[in-house]
Design a protein around this motif. Structure first.
Motif, PDB file in Angstrom:
ATOM      1  N   SER A 131       2.360  10.337  -1.945  1.00 22.24           N
ATOM      2  CA  SER A 131       1.218  10.494  -2.846  1.00 22.24           C
ATOM      3  C   SER A 131       1.571  11.389  -4.031  1.00 22.24           C
ATOM      4  N   SER A 169       0.854  -1.191   0.000  1.00 22.72           N
ATOM      5  CA  SER A 169       0.000   0.000   0.000  1.00 22.72           C
ATOM      6  C   SER A 169       0.889   1.240   0.000  1.00 22.72           C
ATOM      7  N   TYR A 191      -1.659  -0.482  -7.732  1.00 28.14           N
ATOM      8  CA  TYR A 191      -0.849   0.025  -8.830  1.00 28.14           C
ATOM      9  C   TYR A 191      -0.041  -1.098  -9.457  1.00 28.14           C
ATOM     10  N   THR A 217      -6.712  -0.184  -9.629  1.00 25.36           N
ATOM     11  CA  THR A 217      -7.928   0.119  -8.876  1.00 25.36           C
ATOM     12  C   THR A 217      -7.605   1.352  -8.040  1.00 25.36           C
ATOM     13  N   ARG A 218      -8.531   1.758  -7.211  1.00 27.40           N
ATOM     14  CA  ARG A 218      -8.311   2.983  -6.445  1.00 27.40           C
ATOM     15  C   ARG A 218      -7.021   2.950  -5.624  1.00 27.40           C
ATOM     16  N   TYR A 219      -6.702   1.806  -5.042  1.00 19.26           N
ATOM     17  CA  TYR A 219      -5.530   1.735  -4.170  1.00 19.26           C
ATOM     18  C   TYR A 219      -4.478   0.732  -4.644  1.00 19.26           C
ATOM     19  N   CYS A 250       2.423   8.302 -12.169  1.00 18.01           N
ATOM     20  CA  CYS A 250       1.196   7.965 -12.912  1.00 18.01           C
ATOM     21  C   CYS A 250       0.971   8.932 -14.070  1.00 18.01           C
ATOM     22  N   ARG A 287      -2.540   2.882 -12.481  1.00 14.61           N
ATOM     23  CA  ARG A 287      -3.471   2.586 -11.389  1.00 14.61           C
ATOM     24  C   ARG A 287      -4.435   1.508 -11.884  1.00 14.61           C
ATOM     25  N   ARG A 344       1.663  10.208  -7.873  1.00  8.00           N
ATOM     26  CA  ARG A 344       0.887  10.939  -8.882  1.00  8.00           C
ATOM     27  C   ARG A 344       1.779  11.304 -10.069  1.00  8.00           C
TER      28      ARG A 344
END
Length: 124
Positions: A56, A40, A76, A72-74, A63, A70, A60
């Protein structure tokens, strides 16, 4: 794990901030075969001894350049062109598939250069 060194060299030319470079290096170490990142963001921040907000921003940035995708939401994964693989055959197959998906518009390419920042200016 087997990885393409020429693509890794390209990533180092993108002018990433140190936090994003450190994160990318960590992601290449902890990835599963094929690029999935099992940790995570909190775990990654703890490993790097940085704050979740710094991590974060670094994530970003990776990404934005499509180095990290990404899922899913959490969750990678590393882009298939920079991911590590168990065997050379696995890597060649994944890269061939990824290049076809990029050509078909199904997978974004890794950015050739950092996105330009937009600045707003006041007009009178």
């Amino acid at each position: 794990m087997i990885m393409r060194t020429e693509v890794l060299g390209h990533i180092r030319t993108l002018g990433l901030p140190i936090s994003a470079r450190n994160l990318f290096d960590l992601l290449t170490e902890v990835q599963q075969a094929g690029g999935a990142i099992p940790e995570s963001q909190q775990e990654l921040a703890a490993t790097l001894k940085t704050s979740p907000s710094v991590l974060s921003r670094a994530m970003r940035r990776l990404c934005e350049l499509n180095i990290v995708l990404r899922t899913t939401r959490y969750k990678y994964t590393l882009h298939p062109l920079v991911a590590g693989y168990e065997t050379e055959n696995d890597m060649e197959t994944a890269i061939s598939d990824a290049l076809q998906q990029i050509a078909d518009g199904e997978l974004p390419p890794i950015a050739a250069q950092p996105p330009t920042k937009r600045h707003l200016a006041a007009v009178s």
